[in-house]
Design an enzyme around this catalytic site. Structure first.
Site, PDB file in Angstrom:
ATOM      1  N   ASP A 252       7.984  19.493  93.124  1.00 51.08           N
ATOM      2  CA  ASP A 252       8.465  19.984  91.730  1.00 51.08           C
ATOM      3  C   ASP A 252       7.572  19.375  90.708  1.00 51.08           C
ATOM      4  O   ASP A 252       6.550  19.411  90.968  1.00 51.08           O
ATOM      5  CB  ASP A 252       9.940  19.061  91.695  1.00 51.08           C
ATOM      6  CG  ASP A 252      10.813  19.574  90.725  1.00 51.08           C
ATOM      7  OD1 ASP A 252      11.720  20.597  90.968  1.00 51.08           O
ATOM      8  OD2 ASP A 252      10.896  19.083  89.610  1.00 51.08           O
TER       9      ASP A 252
ATOM     10  N   LYS B 114      17.375  15.861  95.965  1.00 46.73           N
ATOM     11  CA  LYS B 114      16.352  15.861  95.228  1.00 46.73           C
ATOM     12  C   LYS B 114      15.879  14.127  95.185  1.00 46.73           C
ATOM     13  O   LYS B 114      16.623  13.437  95.269  1.00 46.73           O
ATOM     14  CB  LYS B 114      16.667  16.281  93.506  1.00 46.73           C
ATOM     15  CG  LYS B 114      15.605  16.409  92.878  1.00 46.73           C
ATOM     16  CD  LYS B 114      15.346  18.373  93.054  1.00 46.73           C
ATOM     17  CE  LYS B 114      14.183  18.603  92.374  1.00 46.73           C
ATOM     18  NZ  LYS B 114      14.260  20.148  92.128  1.00 46.73           N
TER      19      LYS B 114
HETATM   20  N1  GLU Z   1      11.869  21.687  93.434  1.00 46.48           N
HETATM   21  C1  GLU Z   1      11.985  23.101  93.809  1.00 46.48           C
HETATM   22  C2  GLU Z   1      13.071  23.588  93.148  1.00 46.48           C
HETATM   23  O1  GLU Z   1      13.697  23.222  92.225  1.00 46.48           O
HETATM   24  C3  GLU Z   1      11.862  23.271  95.344  1.00 46.48           C
HETATM   25  C4  GLU Z   1      12.684  22.732  96.267  1.00 46.48           C
HETATM   26  C5  GLU Z   1      12.097  22.983  97.764  1.00 46.48           C
HETATM   27  O2  GLU Z   1      11.193  23.799  97.958  1.00 46.48           O
HETATM   28  O3  GLU Z   1      12.686  22.346  98.493  1.00 46.48           O
HETATM   29  O4  GLU Z   1      13.874  24.324  93.954  1.00 46.48           O
END
Ligand code: GLU
Length: 409
Positions: A164, A124
């Site tokens: 996100d 992240k």
């Molecule tokens: N932010 C999204 C999640 O919490 C997507 C992550 C992604 O698609 O790599 O899963």
């Protein structure tokens, strides 16, 4: 494993990082009984390894606003676990972002991504930058400055960021443009791209659709279907909007939804194109207020309140952000008699609230790491398409998503 001892060690290494410690403690408590039946895990110190991020990158992001003023934000990428594939996970741009939140999200992402059965590790990243009230040009300059540092740490076989909170198609576009400029490479290094340049046609709705497919599997156990059910939810971003759209398509109704300023009660449900499109417009104009929906469609708005505890629904879906439901709200939820509590956001429930809800005999509680895995699953499909240099149709993607959620459940 002794959860208390592991948590004490972790707290010493990551002092004060409450969200991260909360996320780890929740996972350890839920796996300890099974884990402790495997002395080979203990010997190899699997848990001690898995709770520690593999790598944390932090960098300064200086940028200039439209008035010529210089701003300095903090950027980071927590590469949590790359055991089963390149790191994968979103970028969050929000003033609340700090290392604790990045580590909690990276830790959760590791398990969520593994659940999709696709080869993706967990990561992240993000910044304490607030996109609120910023012009396109300011967002662009910020994204470029962010990528000036991030590009060193990512790559299609190394780490593939996505969106996100605060990061959608527009931001991914600016980030990708800068990546190309810096590296001279046109490759699947980010997901959530526009469809014209390698994105997956269904990605914006995928997390919400996946959550509804998961709900559909849960309801099947009770011989029920989505048709006719009523849902109360929080959040109306990409994830929340996808839920509203799919629930409407399947003949259910989202009759309550909450935003930062209060909640809406629409007894007819958020149904049809006009309402769904209005939510998109409302969000683009001002993401902090959902009251305009009530003004436009002549329905009730309750200021400054959450909708948890309302009785005239069948399902609750917290789809906004972490720790949305605390013990106090959980008690109201339990008292309401509603049976299904389907977590959608990352860690939307505090640990004491979650334990309390799980103890309620009349309730079914579904965990977010499984419920919201459809979004990153579709990102995994986008990575596959980019590697193949192919474009799948919406039907193909939706079919794969549906299968994935069926298996996860
Ligand atoms: N932010 C999204 C999640 O919490 C997507 C992550 C992604 O698609 O790599 O899963």
């Amino acid at each position: 494993m002794e959860v208390q001892k592991i948590m004490q060690d972790l707290e010493r290494k990551h002092p004060g990082e409450s969200e991260f410690l909360q996320a780890v403690s929740e996972v350890l408590e839920s796996i300890k009984d099974v884990y402790n039946q495997h002395p080979e895990f203990e010997k190899a110190k699997i848990v001690e390894r898995i709770v520690e991020p593999e790598r944390v990158h932090m960098f300064r992001v200086p940028w200039v606003d439209d008035n010529g003023e210089v701003h300095v934000n903090i950027g980071s990428r927590v590469q949590f676990n790359g055991a089963i594939g390149p790191y994968k996970g979103g970028l969050r741009f929000h003033p609340s972002v700090n290392l604790s939140i990045m580590k909690f999200l990276g830790f959760e992402q590791t398990f969520k991504n593994a659940l999709t059965t696709l080869p993706m590790g967990g990561a992240k990243g993000g910044s304490d930058f607030s996109p609120r009230g910023r012009s396109d040009a300011e967002i662009m300059r910020f994204c470029q400055a962010f990528m000036d540092e991030l590009y060193r740490y990512i790559g299609p076989d190394e780490d593939v960021p996505a969106g996100d909170i605060g990061v959608g198609g527009r931001e991914i576009g600016y980030l990708f443009g800068q990546y190309k400029k810096l590296t001279h490479r046109y490759e699947g290094v980010l997901t959530g791209k526009g469809i014209e340049w390698g994105g997956s046609i269904l990605r914006p709705e995928a997390t919400g659709f996946g959550a509804v497919y998961y709900l559909r599997e849960v309801l099947k156990h009770d011989g029920k279907e989505v048709k006719g059910i009523r849902v109360a939810m929080s959040g109306y971003g990409n994830v929340g909007w996808g839920i509203m759209k799919k629930i409407d398509e399947l003949g259910g109704k989202v009759t309550y939804f909450a935003g930062p300023d209060g909640y809406i009660h629409d007894p007819d449900g958020v149904c049809g194109e006009e309402k769904l499109n209005f939510i998109l417009e409302m969000r683009a104009k001002d993401p902090m207020h959902c009251k305009p929906y009530a003004d436009k469609f002549g329905v009730d708005f309750v200021e400054g309140q959450k909708c948890w505890g309302v009785k005239d629904v069948d399902v609750y879906m917290p789809a906004a952000t972490q720790n949305d439901v605390n013990l106090e709200w959980a008690k109201k939820i339990a008292e309401s008699g509603v049976k299904y509590y389907i977590e959608v956001a990352n860690m939307p429930t505090t640990n004491d609230a979650l334990n309390f809800l799980r103890e309620q005999k009349h309730m079914i509680v579904a965990p977010s790491k499984a419920v919201n895995a459809g979004g990153v699953g579709v990102s995994g499909l986008e990575m596959a398409q980019n590697s193949e240099r192919l474009v799948w149709t919406a039907e193909e993607v939706d079919h794969q998503l549906h299968k994935m959620m069926e298996n996860i459940h």
